[in-house]
Design a protein around this motif. Sequence first.
Motif, mmCIF file in Angstrom:
data_model
loop_
_atom_site.group_PDB
_atom_site.id
_atom_site.type_symbol
_atom_site.label_atom_id
_atom_site.label_comp_id
_atom_site.label_asym_id
_atom_site.label_seq_id
_atom_site.Cartn_x
_atom_site.Cartn_y
_atom_site.Cartn_z
ATOM 1 N N PHE A 170 64.581 31.477 -16.710
ATOM 2 C CA PHE A 170 65.615 32.014 -15.806
ATOM 3 C C PHE A 170 65.776 33.399 -16.018
ATOM 4 O O PHE A 170 66.055 34.118 -15.261
ATOM 5 C CB PHE A 170 67.080 31.124 -16.213
ATOM 6 C CG PHE A 170 68.332 31.838 -15.566
ATOM 7 C CD1 PHE A 170 68.358 32.058 -14.082
ATOM 8 C CD2 PHE A 170 69.119 32.791 -16.343
ATOM 9 C CE1 PHE A 170 69.372 32.543 -13.665
ATOM 10 C CE2 PHE A 170 70.191 33.446 -15.694
ATOM 11 C CZ PHE A 170 70.124 33.496 -14.129
ATOM 12 N N VAL A 176 67.542 26.620 -11.004
ATOM 13 C CA VAL A 176 66.168 27.163 -11.889
ATOM 14 C C VAL A 176 65.984 26.334 -13.047
ATOM 15 O O VAL A 176 67.124 26.003 -13.967
ATOM 16 C CB VAL A 176 66.579 28.839 -12.102
ATOM 17 C CG1 VAL A 176 65.335 29.327 -13.064
ATOM 18 C CG2 VAL A 176 66.864 29.570 -11.037
ATOM 19 N N GLU A 184 63.424 35.639 -16.680
ATOM 20 C CA GLU A 184 62.381 36.157 -15.802
ATOM 21 C C GLU A 184 62.662 36.131 -14.215
ATOM 22 O O GLU A 184 62.572 37.121 -13.478
ATOM 23 C CB GLU A 184 61.114 35.910 -16.098
ATOM 24 C CG GLU A 184 60.522 36.084 -17.485
ATOM 25 C CD GLU A 184 59.300 35.426 -17.823
ATOM 26 O OE1 GLU A 184 58.736 34.806 -16.825
ATOM 27 O OE2 GLU A 184 58.682 35.460 -18.945
ATOM 28 N N TRP A 185 63.252 35.037 -13.921
ATOM 29 C CA TRP A 185 63.620 34.554 -12.582
ATOM 30 C C TRP A 185 64.696 35.508 -11.960
ATOM 31 O O TRP A 185 64.676 36.171 -10.978
ATOM 32 C CB TRP A 185 64.053 33.160 -12.485
ATOM 33 C CG TRP A 185 64.509 32.634 -10.841
ATOM 34 C CD1 TRP A 185 63.399 32.249 -10.306
ATOM 35 C CD2 TRP A 185 65.743 32.740 -10.565
ATOM 36 N NE1 TRP A 185 64.242 31.840 -9.054
ATOM 37 C CE2 TRP A 185 65.525 32.269 -9.258
ATOM 38 C CE3 TRP A 185 67.046 33.284 -10.781
ATOM 39 C CZ2 TRP A 185 66.644 32.157 -8.160
ATOM 40 C CZ3 TRP A 185 68.026 33.119 -9.844
ATOM 41 C CH2 TRP A 185 67.799 32.617 -8.616
ATOM 42 N N THR A 212 63.809 39.141 -11.108
ATOM 43 C CA THR A 212 63.287 39.134 -9.900
ATOM 44 C C THR A 212 64.107 38.830 -8.601
ATOM 45 O O THR A 212 64.194 39.655 -7.785
ATOM 46 C CB THR A 212 62.140 37.955 -9.722
ATOM 47 O OG1 THR A 212 61.066 38.147 -10.696
ATOM 48 C CG2 THR A 212 61.440 38.003 -8.165
ATOM 49 N N ALA A 213 65.100 38.123 -8.968
ATOM 50 C CA ALA A 213 66.243 37.494 -7.982
ATOM 51 C C ALA A 213 67.212 38.922 -7.632
ATOM 52 O O ALA A 213 67.589 39.149 -6.669
ATOM 53 C CB ALA A 213 67.026 36.534 -8.615
ATOM 54 N N ASP A 226 63.566 25.912 -8.417
ATOM 55 C CA ASP A 226 62.582 27.088 -8.848
ATOM 56 C C ASP A 226 62.107 26.769 -10.212
ATOM 57 O O ASP A 226 62.762 26.807 -11.105
ATOM 58 C CB ASP A 226 63.116 28.493 -8.597
ATOM 59 C CG ASP A 226 63.433 28.781 -7.109
ATOM 60 O OD1 ASP A 226 63.016 28.104 -6.304
ATOM 61 O OD2 ASP A 226 63.997 29.670 -6.782
ATOM 62 N N ALA A 274 61.037 28.099 -13.377
ATOM 63 C CA ALA A 274 60.619 29.562 -13.975
ATOM 64 C C ALA A 274 61.769 29.634 -15.271
ATOM 65 O O ALA A 274 62.646 28.796 -15.381
ATOM 66 C CB ALA A 274 61.184 30.688 -12.936
#
Length: 157
Positions: free
Chosen positions: A68, A46, A70-71, A74-75, A64, A66
């Motif tokens: 991290f 990421v 925020e990622w 979602t993850a 990805d 993004a």
Amino acid sequence: FYATSERLACDARDLLDVGDDDICLEPSAGTGALATMLPRARTTCVEISGQRCEVLRARGFQADQADFIEWAATARANPKRYTRVLMNPPFSDGRALAHLREAATLVASGGRLVAILPASMRGKELLDGWEGEWSGAYANEFSGTDVCVAIYTAQRP
């Protein structure tokens, strides 16, 4: 952006103890100084910078683009968890601890997280319920800065 030195990356990789079945994550991957120590086919990177993501993809990684934090939010909705996390998070504005704690939410039971962190955090228990251990301090590992760091190794029960 401060790339991780090869010596520091090798020491962190050795503490991670990646096996043949481990699924790896490298948050805030930069250009992949740590990711190159991990199995490409089983590593997710990421990175917030589009340009650095292109470098990671050219090196054969799933990258990805993004932020991290925020990622990770979602993850967490996905049941997939990583068995190994290797990271050198951003240090400014308290982000190292925030990134560490977000990464910890993505680690499977029995998984391991290894983080390069500011030496000022050394000796502190950072992840409740985890078994953590600190390395000695490393000085002058990042070009253009005199920051001291330590490696934190944590095992999720």
